[in-house]
Design a protein around this motif. Structure first.
Motif, PDB file in Angstrom:
ATOM      1  N   GLU A 130       4.111 -13.490  -8.953  1.00  0.00           N
ATOM      2  CA  GLU A 130       2.934 -12.939  -9.630  1.00  0.00           C
ATOM      3  C   GLU A 130       2.513 -13.814 -10.816  1.00  0.00           C
ATOM      4  N   VAL A 131       3.471 -14.308 -11.571  1.00  0.00           N
ATOM      5  CA  VAL A 131       3.156 -15.209 -12.688  1.00  0.00           C
ATOM      6  C   VAL A 131       2.484 -16.475 -12.155  1.00  0.00           C
ATOM      7  N   TYR A 132       3.034 -17.058 -11.093  1.00  0.00           N
ATOM      8  CA  TYR A 132       2.441 -18.263 -10.497  1.00  0.00           C
ATOM      9  C   TYR A 132       1.049 -17.972  -9.932  1.00  0.00           C
ATOM     10  N   ARG A 133       0.875 -16.796  -9.306  1.00  0.00           N
ATOM     11  CA  ARG A 133      -0.433 -16.434  -8.755  1.00  0.00           C
ATOM     12  C   ARG A 133      -1.474 -16.344  -9.856  1.00  0.00           C
ATOM     13  N   ARG A 134      -1.123 -15.652 -10.928  1.00  0.00           N
ATOM     14  CA  ARG A 134      -2.070 -15.489 -12.035  1.00  0.00           C
ATOM     15  C   ARG A 134      -2.436 -16.834 -12.635  1.00  0.00           C
ATOM     16  N   TRP A 135      -1.446 -17.730 -12.735  1.00  0.00           N
ATOM     17  CA  TRP A 135      -1.729 -19.062 -13.260  1.00  0.00           C
ATOM     18  C   TRP A 135      -2.658 -19.815 -12.315  1.00  0.00           C
ATOM     19  N   ALA A 136      -2.369 -19.814 -11.017  1.00  0.00           N
ATOM     20  CA  ALA A 136      -3.166 -20.555 -10.041  1.00  0.00           C
ATOM     21  C   ALA A 136      -4.600 -20.041  -9.981  1.00  0.00           C
ATOM     22  N   GLU A 137      -4.772 -18.737 -10.142  1.00  0.00           N
ATOM     23  CA  GLU A 137      -6.099 -18.136 -10.060  1.00  0.00           C
ATOM     24  C   GLU A 137      -6.786 -18.013 -11.428  1.00  0.00           C
ATOM     25  N   HIS A 138      -6.193 -18.562 -12.461  1.00  0.00           N
ATOM     26  CA  HIS A 138      -6.745 -18.474 -13.824  1.00  0.00           C
ATOM     27  C   HIS A 138      -6.956 -17.021 -14.230  1.00  0.00           C
ATOM     28  N   ASP A 139      -6.056 -16.149 -13.786  1.00  0.00           N
ATOM     29  CA  ASP A 139      -6.137 -14.719 -14.086  1.00  0.00           C
ATOM     30  C   ASP A 139      -5.484 -14.471 -15.450  1.00  0.00           C
ATOM     31  N   PRO A 140      -6.261 -14.115 -16.481  1.00  0.00           N
ATOM     32  CA  PRO A 140      -5.700 -13.938 -17.822  1.00  0.00           C
ATOM     33  C   PRO A 140      -5.103 -12.554 -18.072  1.00  0.00           C
ATOM     34  N   THR A 141      -5.021 -11.713 -17.034  1.00  0.00           N
ATOM     35  CA  THR A 141      -4.478 -10.374 -17.217  1.00  0.00           C
ATOM     36  C   THR A 141      -3.058 -10.462 -17.770  1.00  0.00           C
ATOM     37  N   PRO A 142      -2.782  -9.808 -18.900  1.00  0.00           N
ATOM     38  CA  PRO A 142      -1.426  -9.869 -19.462  1.00  0.00           C
ATOM     39  C   PRO A 142      -0.401  -9.316 -18.475  1.00  0.00           C
ATOM     40  N   PHE A 143       0.703 -10.014 -18.350  1.00  0.00           N
ATOM     41  CA  PHE A 143       1.775  -9.574 -17.460  1.00  0.00           C
ATOM     42  C   PHE A 143       2.670  -8.554 -18.154  1.00  0.00           C
ATOM     43  N   LEU A 144       2.797  -8.694 -19.459  1.00  0.00           N
ATOM     44  CA  LEU A 144       3.632  -7.784 -20.243  1.00  0.00           C
ATOM     45  C   LEU A 144       2.787  -7.084 -21.290  1.00  0.00           C
ATOM     46  N   PRO A 145       3.127  -5.822 -21.566  1.00  0.00           N
ATOM     47  CA  PRO A 145       2.444  -5.149 -22.674  1.00  0.00           C
ATOM     48  C   PRO A 145       2.966  -5.709 -23.995  1.00  0.00           C
ATOM     49  N   PRO A 146       2.213  -5.524 -25.090  1.00  0.00           N
ATOM     50  CA  PRO A 146       2.743  -5.951 -26.395  1.00  0.00           C
ATOM     51  C   PRO A 146       4.038  -5.188 -26.683  1.00  0.00           C
TER      52      PRO A 146
END
Length: 155
Positions: A130-146
């Motif tokens: 999921e981290v790699y997918r978000r990076w590849a797709e330029h998806d800025p959705t936070p993976f972790l909450p604050p």
């Protein structure tokens, strides 16, 4: 301002080379913020909660760019701002950042939500994909909450 070329390394030992890049806490926290929080601007890094001084932040961003960990480009909406993004070399740190998150939360009192960390620990492969997918797709959705503060507030 282009990144300065790196100075000569002390030795060819892989551990030494890694520590010369990440031997301070700020560099890995910037990578963390790019990778799992979706941060991409100087102001977002500055407001991340660890209270990094602006001169240190500037220095670390230049250094990480010189080491090929991140790139910077002008913001298409406002050319005065810079957008930072992990490179392929930078996103390859995902397994290390994941293990640091899990280890830190399991062995210390932190502000990290335990169910989130437990989910990450039991689903490492999915988390990394999921981290790699978000990076590849330029998806800025936070993976972790604050994370909550670990400091006790005065009553």
């Amino acid at each position: 301002m282009p990144a300065k070329p790196r100075q000569k390394r002390r030795s060819g030992c892989p551990v030494n080379l890694s520590l010369e890049i990440f031997g301070d806490r700020w560099s890995l926290l910037i990578v963390r913020d790019l990778m799992v929080r979706g941060y991409k601007t100087f102001k977002e890094f500055q407001n991340s909660g660890e209270k990094i001084a602006t001169n240190i932040l500037s220095e670390r961003l230049v250094s990480l760019e010189a080491d090929g960990i991140l790139t910077r480009t002008p913001d298409p909406a406002d050319g005065r701002k810079l957008i930072y993004r992990l490179t392929e070399k930078g996103i390859a740190l995902a397994p290390i950042v994941l293990e640091l998150l899990v280890w830190g939360a399991r062995h210390n009192h932190t502000g990290a939500p335990i169910p989130v960390i437990d989910h990450m620990a039991t689903n490492r492969d999915w988390v990394l994909k999921e981290v790699y997918r978000r990076w590849a797709e330029h998806d800025p959705t936070p993976f972790l909450p604050p994370f909550a503060s670990t400091k006790k507030e005065n009553a």
